[in-house]
Motif scaffolding. Sequence first.
Motif, PDB file in Angstrom:
ATOM      1  N   ALA A 159       0.838  -1.207   0.000  1.00  0.00           N
ATOM      2  CA  ALA A 159       0.000   0.000   0.000  1.00  0.00           C
ATOM      3  C   ALA A 159       0.871   1.255   0.000  1.00  0.00           C
ATOM      4  CB  ALA A 159      -0.926  -0.018   1.208  1.00  0.00           C
ATOM      5  N   GLU A 160       1.963   1.220   0.784  1.00  0.00           N
ATOM      6  CA  GLU A 160       2.875   2.386   0.818  1.00  0.00           C
ATOM      7  C   GLU A 160       3.500   2.630  -0.557  1.00  0.00           C
ATOM      8  OE1 GLU A 160       5.872   1.751   3.851  1.00  0.00           O
ATOM      9  OE2 GLU A 160       4.277   1.468   5.322  1.00  0.00           O
ATOM     10  N   LEU A 161       3.895   1.543  -1.200  1.00  0.00           N
ATOM     11  CA  LEU A 161       4.498   1.696  -2.525  1.00  0.00           C
ATOM     12  C   LEU A 161       3.467   2.247  -3.514  1.00  0.00           C
ATOM     13  CD1 LEU A 161       6.741   1.427  -4.582  1.00  0.00           C
ATOM     14  CD2 LEU A 161       6.260  -1.019  -4.776  1.00  0.00           C
ATOM     15  N   ALA A 162       2.253   1.731  -3.452  1.00  0.00           N
ATOM     16  CA  ALA A 162       1.200   2.221  -4.350  1.00  0.00           C
ATOM     17  C   ALA A 162       0.976   3.713  -4.126  1.00  0.00           C
ATOM     18  CB  ALA A 162      -0.089   1.434  -4.136  1.00  0.00           C
ATOM     19  N   ASP A 163       0.982   4.153  -2.877  1.00  0.00           N
ATOM     20  CA  ASP A 163       0.808   5.585  -2.582  1.00  0.00           C
ATOM     21  C   ASP A 163       1.937   6.400  -3.203  1.00  0.00           C
ATOM     22  OD1 ASP A 163      -1.469   5.209  -1.200  1.00  0.00           O
ATOM     23  OD2 ASP A 163      -0.574   5.391   0.811  1.00  0.00           O
ATOM     24  N   ALA A 164       3.169   5.896  -3.036  1.00  0.00           N
ATOM     25  CA  ALA A 164       4.327   6.635  -3.553  1.00  0.00           C
ATOM     26  C   ALA A 164       4.274   6.738  -5.081  1.00  0.00           C
ATOM     27  CB  ALA A 164       5.622   5.945  -3.131  1.00  0.00           C
ATOM     28  N   LEU A 165       3.694   5.748  -5.731  1.00  0.00           N
ATOM     29  CA  LEU A 165       3.641   5.750  -7.193  1.00  0.00           C
ATOM     30  C   LEU A 165       2.633   6.779  -7.715  1.00  0.00           C
ATOM     31  CD1 LEU A 165       3.829   1.897  -7.682  1.00  0.00           C
ATOM     32  CD2 LEU A 165       5.566   3.537  -8.417  1.00  0.00           C
TER      33      LEU A 165
END
Length: 244
Positions: A159-165
Amino acid sequence: MAGGVKRFAVFGDPIAHSLSPRIHAAFSKQTNIPLSYEAIHSPSATFEDQLAKFDGAGANITLPLKSLVVPICAELSDFARRIGAVNTLSRRLDDHWRGDNTDGPGLIQDLVERHGVNLYGRRVLMLGAGGAARAAAFALLETDIDSLVITNRTPERAAELADALADPERVMTDTFADFRNEHAFDIVIDATSAGHTGGRHKLPKHLIAPTTVCYHLSYGTAAQHFVAFAREAGAKREGDKMLR
Ligand code: NDP
């Protein structure tokens, strides 16, 4: 730098497994460009001192140092800045380091040029949400893929990676349990380190069709389980050639 031979090295911990010295020796022979290239064992605690003492023209940086080296660079490429990780250093004329990251662009180049994969409109599944997954995801989203689903053992990191993207129209997260309703993906990329520790994914086989391109970011034994799994699930194409 002795006798005009430029010095290069790869820094990491562990580093004994690295193929980089052999690859650069072969490159030097093929191109008649004289260079020396060594593997330097560099734990995080001593890395900065070791790099300060290194008088080479450039270096590769591998695990676990890729983020640590960012603040040491006086200059960063756009891609390295965006993902917050550097794997290539070049010494500039005024003696400062410029940091770049070839992990993401290298993946795209390998998929497209060596494996002949057309990325246009593809549905991509990525396993993992660590540093390698981050570089791969940013690079994939610079292409014209249709969508990217990220799944990770620890769902919060996905989820954190998706947010950063920051591309909610194309990026989704899912858990292995929820995949029941998914169709096979066009491309499945294993960006986990499970293969290094003997870990196993529980990826449902129906996510892989004969046309699915299965790709592991590591080479050798680290990729073996995933490649065997992909073959068993019926994939006809797999790759495991990215260097680190
Ligand atoms: P990280 O430690 O940053 O991330 C490791 C990832 O693997 C996490 O998503 C972790 O999940 C997952 N993972 C670890 N063990 C298991 C397991 N048993 N089952 C399922 N998932 C697991 O490492 P990196 O991202 O840097 O490296 C990952 C792989 O990519 C390594 O094999 C590395 O050699 C290779 N590689 C790395 C590059 C890079 O740029 N860093 C470049 C090229 C290759 P969780 O979040 O739950 O812990």
